[in-house]
Write a protein that holds these residues in place. Structure first.
Motif, PDB file in Angstrom:
ATOM      1  N   ASP A  64       0.819  -1.216   0.000  1.00 25.03           N
ATOM      2  CA  ASP A  64       0.000   0.000   0.000  1.00 25.03           C
ATOM      3  C   ASP A  64       0.852   1.265   0.000  1.00 25.03           C
ATOM      4  OD1 ASP A  64      -2.219  -1.571   0.024  1.00 25.03           O
ATOM      5  OD2 ASP A  64      -2.722  -1.229   2.128  1.00 25.03           O
ATOM      6  N   LEU A  65       1.975   1.236   0.743  1.00 27.85           N
ATOM      7  CA  LEU A  65       2.787   2.433   0.916  1.00 27.85           C
ATOM      8  C   LEU A  65       4.033   2.444   0.041  1.00 27.85           C
ATOM      9  CD1 LEU A  65       2.602   2.877   4.813  1.00 27.85           C
ATOM     10  CD2 LEU A  65       1.152   3.879   3.045  1.00 27.85           C
ATOM     11  N   SER A  66       4.236   1.369  -0.714  1.00 29.97           N
ATOM     12  CA  SER A  66       5.434   1.247  -1.565  1.00 29.97           C
ATOM     13  C   SER A  66       6.707   1.400  -0.744  1.00 29.97           C
ATOM     14  CB  SER A  66       5.406   2.299  -2.691  1.00 29.97           C
ATOM     15  OG  SER A  66       4.292   2.101  -3.527  1.00 29.97           O
ATOM     16  N   ILE A  67       6.747   0.682   0.377  1.00 24.35           N
ATOM     17  CA  ILE A  67       7.934   0.651   1.228  1.00 24.35           C
ATOM     18  C   ILE A  67       8.339  -0.804   1.413  1.00 24.35           C
ATOM     19  CG2 ILE A  67       7.356   2.786   2.455  1.00 24.35           C
ATOM     20  CD1 ILE A  67       6.170   1.097   4.698  1.00 24.35           C
ATOM     21  N   THR A  68       9.479  -1.024   2.049  1.00 23.64           N
ATOM     22  CA  THR A  68       9.928  -2.396   2.240  1.00 23.64           C
ATOM     23  C   THR A  68       9.071  -3.070   3.307  1.00 23.64           C
ATOM     24  OG1 THR A  68      11.505  -1.886   4.003  1.00 23.64           O
ATOM     25  CG2 THR A  68      12.295  -1.703   1.719  1.00 23.64           C
ATOM     26  N   ARG A  69       9.098  -4.381   3.265  1.00 28.78           N
ATOM     27  CA  ARG A  69       8.320  -5.144   4.241  1.00 28.78           C
ATOM     28  C   ARG A  69       8.850  -4.895   5.661  1.00 28.78           C
ATOM     29  NH1 ARG A  69       6.571 -11.413   3.207  1.00 28.78           N
ATOM     30  NH2 ARG A  69       5.182 -11.643   5.004  1.00 28.78           N
ATOM     31  N   LYS A  70      10.162  -4.716   5.758  1.00 29.32           N
ATOM     32  CA  LYS A  70      10.770  -4.457   7.059  1.00 29.32           C
ATOM     33  C   LYS A  70      10.281  -3.128   7.613  1.00 29.32           C
ATOM     34  CE  LYS A  70      15.242  -4.010   9.385  1.00 29.32           C
ATOM     35  NZ  LYS A  70      16.703  -3.962   9.223  1.00 29.32           N
ATOM     36  N   GLU A  71      10.246  -2.095   6.753  1.00 32.62           N
ATOM     37  CA  GLU A  71       9.757  -0.783   7.199  1.00 32.62           C
ATOM     38  C   GLU A  71       8.296  -0.881   7.628  1.00 32.62           C
ATOM     39  OE1 GLU A  71      12.075   2.616   4.640  1.00 32.62           O
ATOM     40  OE2 GLU A  71      10.812   1.210   3.513  1.00 32.62           O
ATOM     41  N   ALA A  72       7.505  -1.618   6.854  1.00 34.96           N
ATOM     42  CA  ALA A  72       6.096  -1.767   7.178  1.00 34.96           C
ATOM     43  C   ALA A  72       5.920  -2.452   8.525  1.00 34.96           C
ATOM     44  CB  ALA A  72       5.384  -2.562   6.080  1.00 34.96           C
ATOM     45  N   ALA A  73       6.735  -3.492   8.769  1.00 39.19           N
ATOM     46  CA  ALA A  73       6.666  -4.208  10.040  1.00 39.19           C
ATOM     47  C   ALA A  73       7.015  -3.273  11.195  1.00 39.19           C
ATOM     48  CB  ALA A  73       7.607  -5.409  10.014  1.00 39.19           C
ATOM     49  N   GLU A  74       7.982  -2.399  10.953  1.00 34.81           N
ATOM     50  CA  GLU A  74       8.374  -1.432  11.993  1.00 34.81           C
ATOM     51  C   GLU A  74       7.237  -0.460  12.269  1.00 34.81           C
ATOM     52  OE1 GLU A  74      11.918   0.347  10.532  1.00 34.81           O
ATOM     53  OE2 GLU A  74      13.196  -1.391  11.003  1.00 34.81           O
ATOM     54  N   TYR A  75       6.543  -0.001  11.216  1.00 34.20           N
ATOM     55  CA  TYR A  75       5.394   0.893  11.399  1.00 34.20           C
ATOM     56  C   TYR A  75       4.342   0.228  12.284  1.00 34.20           C
ATOM     57  CZ  TYR A  75       6.849   4.085   7.593  1.00 34.20           C
ATOM     58  OH  TYR A  75       7.497   4.987   6.792  1.00 34.20           O
ATOM     59  N   ILE A  76       4.039  -1.028  11.963  1.00 38.06           N
ATOM     60  CA  ILE A  76       3.004  -1.737  12.713  1.00 38.06           C
ATOM     61  C   ILE A  76       3.428  -1.937  14.163  1.00 38.06           C
ATOM     62  CG2 ILE A  76       1.775  -3.943  12.894  1.00 38.06           C
ATOM     63  CD1 ILE A  76       1.834  -4.090   9.815  1.00 38.06           C
ATOM     64  N   ASP A  77       4.696  -2.304  14.365  1.00 39.31           N
ATOM     65  CA  ASP A  77       5.197  -2.491  15.731  1.00 39.31           C
ATOM     66  C   ASP A  77       5.100  -1.193  16.527  1.00 39.31           C
ATOM     67  OD1 ASP A  77       5.744  -5.122  15.244  1.00 39.31           O
ATOM     68  OD2 ASP A  77       7.888  -4.825  14.844  1.00 39.31           O
ATOM     69  N   ARG A  78       5.474  -0.081  15.883  1.00 44.82           N
ATOM     70  CA  ARG A  78       5.403   1.222  16.577  1.00 44.82           C
ATOM     71  C   ARG A  78       3.955   1.592  16.880  1.00 44.82           C
ATOM     72  NH1 ARG A  78       9.067   4.902  12.716  1.00 44.82           N
ATOM     73  NH2 ARG A  78      10.926   3.589  12.622  1.00 44.82           N
ATOM     74  N   TYR A  79       3.052   1.246  15.962  1.00 46.82           N
ATOM     75  CA  TYR A  79       1.626   1.519  16.185  1.00 46.82           C
ATOM     76  C   TYR A  79       1.156   0.802  17.443  1.00 46.82           C
ATOM     77  CZ  TYR A  79      -3.420   1.683  15.521  1.00 46.82           C
ATOM     78  OH  TYR A  79      -4.770   1.879  15.708  1.00 46.82           O
ATOM     79  N   PHE A  80       1.499  -0.472  17.561  1.00 45.76           N
ATOM     80  CA  PHE A  80       1.049  -1.244  18.714  1.00 45.76           C
ATOM     81  C   PHE A  80       1.736  -0.786  20.010  1.00 45.76           C
ATOM     82  CE2 PHE A  80      -0.178  -4.780  15.628  1.00 45.76           C
ATOM     83  CZ  PHE A  80      -1.523  -4.467  15.727  1.00 45.76           C
ATOM     84  N   GLU A  81       2.945  -0.243  19.885  1.00 48.58           N
ATOM     85  CA  GLU A  81       3.601   0.342  21.068  1.00 48.58           C
ATOM     86  C   GLU A  81       2.858   1.596  21.508  1.00 48.58           C
ATOM     87  OE1 GLU A  81       7.614   1.094  19.964  1.00 48.58           O
ATOM     88  OE2 GLU A  81       8.127  -1.036  19.729  1.00 48.58           O
TER      89      GLU A  81
END
Length: 880
Positions: A728-745
């Motif tokens: 969706d954001l045209s970013i790497t999977r690692k970056e996306a995983a970091e976004y989600i982790d930060r969201y849940f934090e």
């Protein structure tokens, strides 16, 4: 069995597990009303009927393995672990398949210690010796070793989405594989078969194995000439692994001399279409196969209570007794050739059936229109009946209300809606499904329409109490009484109101799209350097990836893939691709909306769509004929089609739209303090999330960061994965995983809530909304990883999306009720997910806005405010 006893007669032998397995993977998942998986059984029966039609045998037998295949060699133990376990959805269909075949009177055979192919191999030999022609049906090519002049092996395969069958007599095996059926065993022993756990000889593949056996006929003879075998690596492999080759041959050889009792006469085909089979086909909802039955299902005892009335006085007496009953089941008899879409008193009705109990005696009466008893008179009496104290139970009340008025909506029970609530995963709901599932009653499809209506009325009468008890047990009685049943009448009012469409404006819009399509075609052809059919994926793929040599081409069996996700990656760098995507969008707008909507405009310039409440698993309302909920709004050209939807003269459109309702429900359900506080302070939730996730001061959040945070916010509601977010954001999977982790934090309560919903669904098999609506999640018990992952997303999202749907329904009911109670001429005309469109009289606009705001924002009590944004316009585009 004496020799030549069955000379020239034919027997079909079916490898049960093999055909069932093929059917399972060849058809999409199907479930019946009970939640039983049925695709393998359905596919098996279709293949069975195809073979029987083609072969016309006198005898039939189906062989099954008792358990997992039996191992034939002690050395096999070290190889057996590679066999893939049977999918649970397939495993549960094996006993089901056996029950159906037994109901059809088909001879089944299985024996502990023997595999199905041993049973088939032995039977094929015995039957051939008795002078019979033998047809073996299996998806396993191992059985080719059984082929002779009299034994034909038939192997189904899927080609182009259709099932075709390959036929092999001995000569056909020789022609196709260069070896005889007996030599076929040795080829397989040399090359091995991982799917069947036959190890084979390392370094020898199919080509080499075939070459060796063509020259030496057997493994033993090949070993005797091992020094002569070419290539040298094959010679060396056979020398070193000869024991393995002998074991593999033993494993690959089907036993044709197994010891088990079997009399051919037991397999003689009788009447396959028995009453028991009919009941199974009904239960499993194989409607397409029911036409094969010519049996007369014995009448149920309740038919003794059926009677027909044509005299007006007697009809009035029947309805008088019904008025004093506790529950009355009603089924209208309609002239299917004269079905009208709009309210038209009686023009399509030929009669009605009524079922009730009076003074302890059950009555099931069919009242027929004719003579002095007109349809209009009968329908007026039904309307009067709805004023009585009796509970009126019907199937699809909204549809029937086009013919009569319901005077006391609170006294109506819609069996269709109740059945949907109890199992929202079904694709359709019919009265005979309810009869079978809840009353254990089979309704013969060949009955007269009059008797069918009597059965339907009886099902409505008896089913109401049973379904209500089921609703109580599942905690959905209040949902049914307070939301779903009142919604029936709100939707009816909306359908009757319809919405005006400017036909000339729509035509002009379509013509404008046509001009743009032609312009884009010319530009695309110029960039391509040739003309071609842009709508043909095959031609388009050839132009893009062969002629123009664009990167990322994915070759499939039918050509290059031109799916949207592939083209969207290329669009930024290649103008031709960008124009092709634009062409597709505009072409869809023209065909689906500009041209498609025109077919639904009535003589009064209004469209009268149908709104469904029994389609989606989450509880959302859907729309058909036309689908007004799919009108595109993401692109400006798509939004412009809303300009053709206009209010009638003297009216305006008032549009009310819930603001971020699903995120607000998530805040409420998760009880996350930070998310709740952000909404209570009326902050920009996406900017707030961006500030927290990207560790940036609120005032310094960039537009890009806000857009990314918005994608995360809404993605979380739908259980988005790091892969999905990265796309969706045209970013790497690692970056996306970091976004989600930060969201849940940032919002730990959300993580805890979503995990809890998944855990609950795994334990109980369903999730619920805050209003008690259940959504079963059978995917969580699937053996397929992708299905389980989908199930987890469903478990996370359904309670949120379902609650949003429930809240919108409550708002619709209340707004519709207020508009009528306050004697306003304004009416709801369209509902699209979180949006309500009201056609409001000019003098009533401010009153309508106040009603919408009050009822929508107070439809539920959440820990955060519910906000409805309001706008007014001379067409839907302006109002939105």
């Amino acid at each position: 069995m004496s020799e030549k006893q069955f000379q020239d007669q034919k027997i079909v032998l079916i490898d049960g597990h093999s055909i069932l397995n093929r059917a399972f993977y060849g058809l999409p998942d199907l479930t019946n009303a009970e939640g039983l998986h049925t695709n393998a059984v359905y596919g098996f029966l279709n293949i069975l009927f195809k073979i029987l039609d083609e072969e016309k045998p006198e005898f039939l037998t189906v062989a099954f393995d008792v358990h997992a295949p039996t191992f034939r060699h002690e050395m096999y133990e070290e190889y057996k672990g590679t066999r893939k376990p049977m999918a649970e959805e397939l495993r549960e269909q094996v006993p089901l398949m056996k029950d159906v075949l037994k109901a059809m009177g088909i001879r089944l055979i299985e024996k502990a210690g023997l595999e199905a192919d041993d049973l088939i191999g032995t039977l094929s030999r015995r039957c051939e010796e008795a002078g019979m022609d033998v047809v073996v049906l299996s998806g396993d090519r191992d059985l080719l070793q059984l082929a002779t002049k009299k034994v034909k092996i038939r192997i189904p395969k899927t080609k182009g989405g259709r099932t075709e069958v390959e036929d092999y007599l001995a000569a056909d095996v020789k022609e196709k594989y260069q070896v005889t059926p007996q030599e076929f065993i040795d080829v397989k022993a040399l090359m091995g078969d991982t799917s069947d756990n036959i190890p084979g000889v390392p370094s020898i593949g199919e080509k080499t194995a075939t070459k060796i056996i063509v020259e030496y006929q057997t493994i033993e003879n090949a070993y005797a000439h091992v020094e002569e075998i070419k290539p040298p690596r094959a010679s060396k492999a056979l020398k070193e692994h000869y024991d393995m080759a002998r074991m593999s041959k033993e494993l690959a050889t089907i036993n044709v001399h197994a010891d088990f009792p079997y009399e051919v006469e037991e397999g003689r085909i009788g009447n396959l279409f028995t009453k028991e089979a009919y009941e199974w086909f009904q239960r499993l909802q194989f409607k397409n196969l029911l036409g094969k039955f010519e049996i007369q299902v014995p009448a149920n005892a309740i038919e003794d209570r059926f009677r027909t009335v044509t005299d007006p006085a007697e009809a009035q007496a029947v309805l008088g007794r019904a008025a004093s009953a506790k529950t009355v089941g009603i089924a209208l008899e309609k002239n299917r050739e004269n079905m009208l879409p709009l309210f038209s008193m009686g023009s399509e009705i030929t009669g009605a059936a009524f079922a009730f109990s009076h003074d302890g005696k059950e009555e099931v009466v069919s009242i027929l229109v004719g003579g002095t008893l007109t349809a209009e008179a009968l329908l007026k009496q039904i309307s009067a009946l709805t004023e009585s104290r009796a509970e009126i139970s019907m199937f699809d009340v909204k549809q029937d209300m086009k013919n009569f008025r319901v005077c006391r909506p609170e006294n109506v029970f819609d069996v269709h809606v109740a059945a949907y609530l109890l199992n929202p995963l079904k694709s359709s709901y019919e009265p005979n499904d309810v009869a079978r599932e809840y009353l254990d009653l089979t309704i013969d499809g060949k009955l007269s329409e009059e008797k069918k209506r009597c059965y339907e009325a009886y099902t409505m009468y008896q089913g109401a109490a049973i379904l209500r008890e089921k609703l109580q047990e599942s905690g959905m009685e209040a949902l049914f009484d307070e939301i779903e049943m009142p919604l029936v009448f709100a939707l009816f009012d909306m359908e009757q109101a319809g919405v005006k469409v400017e036909a000339r404006e729509l035509k002009a819009y379509g013509e404008e799209l046509g001009v743009q399509i032609e312009k884009l075609e010319t530009e695309i052809f110029e960039l391509a350097g040739e003309e071609f059919n842009i709508n043909s994926p095959k031609q388009l793929g050839a132009v893009l990836f062969e002629h123009l040599q664009l990167p990322h081409g994915k070759k499939t069996k039918t050509g290059y893939s031109t799916a949207a996700d592939i083209l969207e990656k290329l669009a930024p760098d290649y103008p031709i691709v960008s124009k092709i995507l634009e062409y597709r969008q505009i072409a869809k707008l023209k065909s689906t909306y500009a041209d498609g909507l025109a077919h639904f405009i009535q003589d009064d310039n209004r469209i009268y769509g149908t709104f469904h409440q029994t389609v989606t698993a989450t509880g959302r309302i859907s729309s058909t004929e036309p689908n007004l909920q799919n009108i595109p709004i993401r692109m400006e050209l798509g939004r412009q089609i809303r300009k053709v939807f206009v209010p009638k003269e003297g009216f305006q459109f008032v549009d009310a739209d819930y603001s971020q309702i699903e995120l607000r429900i998530l805040a409420h359900c998760s009880d996350d303090e930070a998310l709740i506080q952000a909404y209570r302070e009326a902050k920009d939730i996406h900017r707030t999330t961006a500030s927290q996730v990207f560790h940036t001061p609120f005032e310094e959040v960039t537009d890009l960061q806000r857009r990314n945070a918005k994608a995360v916010n809404f993605g979380i509601v739908y259980g988005i994965s790091s892969f999905g977010l990265s796309q969706d954001l045209s970013i790497t999977r690692k970056e996306a995983a970091e976004y989600i982790d930060r969201y849940f934090e940032t919002y730990p309560g959300v993580k805890k809530y979503l995990d809890g919903e998944v855990a609950f669904a795994k334990e109980h098999g369903y999730v619920t909304t805050m209003f008690g609506r259940r959504r079963p999640v059978p995917e969580l018990s699937s053996s397929n990883f992708m299905q389980r992952s989908f199930g987890e997303r469903v478990a996370m999202n359904s309670p949120i999306q379902g609650a949003a749907a429930d809240i919108m329904k409550i708002a619709m009911i209340r707004v519709n009720r207020r508009l009528k109670e306050e004697n306003l001429e304004s009416r709801i005309v369209i509902q699209v997910h979180d949006e309500l469109l009201v056609e409001a009289k000019n003098e009533e606009v401010e009153q309508v806005k106040a009603i919408l705001k009050e009822e929508m924002e107070h439809a539920a009590s959440l820990k955060v405010p519910l906000i409805a944004d309001m706008s007014v316009g001379a067409n839907w585009y302006e109002a939105k």
